[in-house]
Design a protein around this motif. Structure first.
Motif: not given
Lengths: 503, 503
Positions: A117-119, A346, A349, B93, B96, B100, B319
């Motif tokens: 769930y990252t960019n 976001y 993502n 990040n 997160a 994550h 996220g």
């Protein structure tokens, strides 16, 4: 079904009996399993829910039915349930497009949330395949997209793309338009202007909205041509002032303005004038896109035009914050004229894209566009029957599952029946049917339900409206303004309720 | 673990063997179960992922390592994994925040998604309890909040609140500031101005950022006082022009500007000047909030001030798109001066609030604030040891898990070592450590990792930086500008890589 994950102290993940509780300090209600209804002991008393909200949420935050707000704790398809288990028919939530809490969407979200769930600064298949898939739903040359979180962000970006591409500053918008809640989109949303035209920034120009029921060209033989000429008039003024047009922006079908459907030819002619003046044409599909109009996937297609920029949002994620801007490669590239890069924390993502895919899957698998067309046509037909019976109905209009019922005091003068419309809204709520009231005169009953809305739902709504309208006709809500003038000039009293807008 | 839900044609939901596939038309990779790594046959070839992205995603969309971008398909805690299963240490990040894909967050999201995912116009316990809980993390009188989707939306609302409350038009921002990617926030983000001050709107005024390493008062005995006086100077100019100050906005610790920590007393004095002029003080905690600074929950607390408005975002949802504006009741109420209501389609929905609760739970349960303090202090100490060894390090600074390493060509002149910083960034990536480079001169190595970052992660980073810096010192990346002038005036060559920004 119920699983609780927690992490051991070394950080490895596993399944435990649940040291992790959501909202554990104050409430652990809705995080229980997916049983049919919440038990009341897991919920705060409704008064307490309201009290905390009043104490800590900005007081301007919109609330439906401010006098006796609903507490909704569960929803499925087109139905919502309050804390006592009462079922409400949702006729207005165009965000819950494929049905509230569709399991395919929740499941896709969850599966991806457990993975990544990252960019969008990293490559990911979900992003690449989604941008391919969504752009393929648009005609050439609309082959490129940007992803963001909300319709507001999408329209903001659309305006910046237009400026970057044209070098122009001036924007033409429509009366009654709503394009978002941030500064740049409030600027172009007459619907949001508290002080009407006094709130209009200089660079914004307001054209009459192409309303075929009320407005300057409602009775014209060629309303499409005449309303488009209003846009041309503004363009001429802009030129006279030595300014350059940047964009003409319109919702393909206006929602907050009161379910206004443009007359045939309007967009074709208006777009031609805009392009001749060097501007770009933005179609805002945030409210009406993704098959709602039934006959097509996008509202602009019903006008047989291809915009330069299209913005999409609400239904795109079925509740999840995802939105986008679709445009041509040339316009997309021109963003480089004003910024060095585009990044949205976001937007794009992998979870949002998984959800976007799942929504498209469901639209296809469950043939929701076709359902919107069939059920929408049925709704308009049935409501038109109701129109024959109730003189407070001035107009019934719709396209797919986007339907408006204009309430008037007088059919001849078309004077808006604002208070009656709001009273209908309130009484429908008491019958556990959620419709909304909107429009410049707050007198248009709106329906834009989840796309799984059925014929029997239509019957339920029409039958209930019939009863409510009959009740109102004999109640003191409507009183003759002058005794014995018959049905014209109805005056409305005893209505203190104010509905919330439903953008 | 793997479950696939689908709906039968009559719309009832159930569990099936899976007619619903996500991204089914092009890819059904990442929607498989949570096994340790994806098998390559479920993934598109990386070239294809890149090709589709290049074809359909706006070309300005930021991509890390444009020359050889990473394809990341899974992440857990502070580790990310590419399509071949290679592990990368994520040092940057800050979204997160609790790690994550923390299972407590995914689970809370999923449980709520199966129940209700609609808007804040209805009462819901998740919303009421979350706004209570989040506001209680702030000092009085910051007791009210608004919820939205992104830091950009939050800062936009903060600016509107300031205008509504003060009646003023002018905004003071800091050099190097980044506050968001929409028009109103680009206006106040010198970091985003492509043409530097030529892009500055008239209503925006830029004060020198309170940089203790470079900038006008870096060598002052009282940098806090002197930098605050720069704000006062601007206020005096605004008054002379007959304008009214609306807001002074600053990140409590500047991130994109290059991990800049304000000197003691700066915010106290600047805030005093702003308030004397009738303006409000906005602290942007979008990047640094939620315990990252270790000693406190919010960055502004390290300066012993209470802002009038605070914006929060990124870490808030780990996220998921959720952000907020925290303010006083009086300022929140004044929004009514300019709009009739506040509504945000997704802001404050039950899923976002469930996620917000889960993130706070994990911060508390796993004592991540304490971890940030301990590991952050250790990181700064170890990096300072490295500073003794490598002359290209001009400065090491940090607070909690918010650390910057300023790379210079020359310690005396403090000339920025842009190309070397970028080469370090590239070589660290080859060692599977993701750091970033940022700042006005693109020469500050940044670390703002997930809050579960450990001492051994620090050791790994420091050891790798040591090796990379040693390699670079003996490579042709750094060549003497003039032969035999020693270590000063290093010239950088052979570095074509440009890093992406990391806001």
């Amino acid at each position: 079904m119920k699983r609780r994950h927690s992490r051991s102290s070394d950080g490895s993940s596993g399944i435990s009996s649940g040291s992790v509780s959501v909202a554990s300090s104050v409430c652990d209600g809705n995080q229980n399993d997916t049983s049919v209804s919440m038990t009341s002991e897991t919920q705060l008393p409704k008064e307490e829910t309201l009290r905390l909200r009043n104490e800590h949420l900005g007081s301007l935050t919109a609330l439906y039915f401010r006098e006796n707000p609903l507490k909704i704790i569960r929803a499925e398809r087109q139905y919502m349930y309050d804390e006592e288990g009462n079922q409400y028919l949702d006729c207005i939530n165009n965000v819950a497009h494929v049905g509230h809490c569709h399991p395919a969407v929740s499941e896709a979200a969850y599966q991806q949330m457990t993975q990544l769930y990252t960019n969008s600064r990293y490559l990911h298949d979900n992003l690449s395949t989604y941008v391919k898939r969504i752009t393929q739903l648009f005609p050439d040359p609309l082959t490129v997209c940007f992803l963001c979180n909300s319709g507001s962000e999408a329209n903001d970006l659309a305006l910046r793309l237009a400026r970057a591409h044209t070098g122009g500053s001036e924007v033409i918008t429509l009366f009654g338009a709503y394009h978002g809640h941030i500064q740049s989109t409030i600027d172009i949303s007459p619907y949001k202007w508290k002080n009407d035209m006094a709130d209009k920034p200089k660079y914004v120009h307001v054209a009459p909205n192409p309303d075929m029921y009320r407005g300057p060209h409602a009775n014209s033989a060629s309303p499409g041509r005449d309303y488009a000429l209003e846009v041309k008039k503004i363009i001429d003024t802009i030129k006279l002032d030595g300014k350059q047009l940047s964009a003409f922006i319109m919702e393909s079908l206006q929602s907050c303005a009161g379910q206004v459907l443009p007359p045939p030819g309007y967009m074709t002619e208006a777009f031609r004038y805009v392009r001749e003046a060097g501007g770009v044409c933005i179609a805002d599909e945030v409210q009406v896109g993704f098959g709602r109009v039934g006959s097509h996937y996008w509202g602009f297609e019903t006008q047989d035009v291809i915009p330069d920029i299209v913005t999409i949002g609400k239904p795109m994620g079925n509740g999840h914050p995802i939105a986008g801007v679709i445009t041509t490669k040339a316009i997309a590239d021109s963003l480089g004229n004003i910024v060095s890069s585009y990044f949205n924390t976001y937007g794009g993502n992998p979870v949002s894209c998984a959800i976007g895919h799942a929504v498209l899957d469901v639209i296809e698998d469950e043939q929701l566009k076709k359902n919107a067309q069939e059920v929408g046509e049925y709704a308009v037909k049935e409501l038109q029957k109701l129109e024959l019976k109730h003189k407070i109905i001035g107009d019934v209009r719709g396209m797919g599952l986007f339907v408006g019922i204009e309430i008037v005091k007088n059919r001849s003068t078309r004077e808006p029946g604002t208070a009656v419309a709001n009273e209908i809204h309130r009484r429908m709520k008491n019958r556990r049917i959620i419709i909304s009231v909107d429009g410049a005169f707050d007198n248009v009953l709106k329906m834009k339900p989840p796309m799984c809305f059925s014929r029997s739902n239509v019957d339920h709504v029409v039958w209930s409206l019939d009863e409510v309208m009959s009740e109102i006709a004999t109640s003191d809500v409507i009183k003759p303004l002058k005794p014995s003038t018959g049905t014209s000039h109805l005056e409305e009293v005893n209505v203190s309720h104010l509905s919330a807008a439903t953008n």
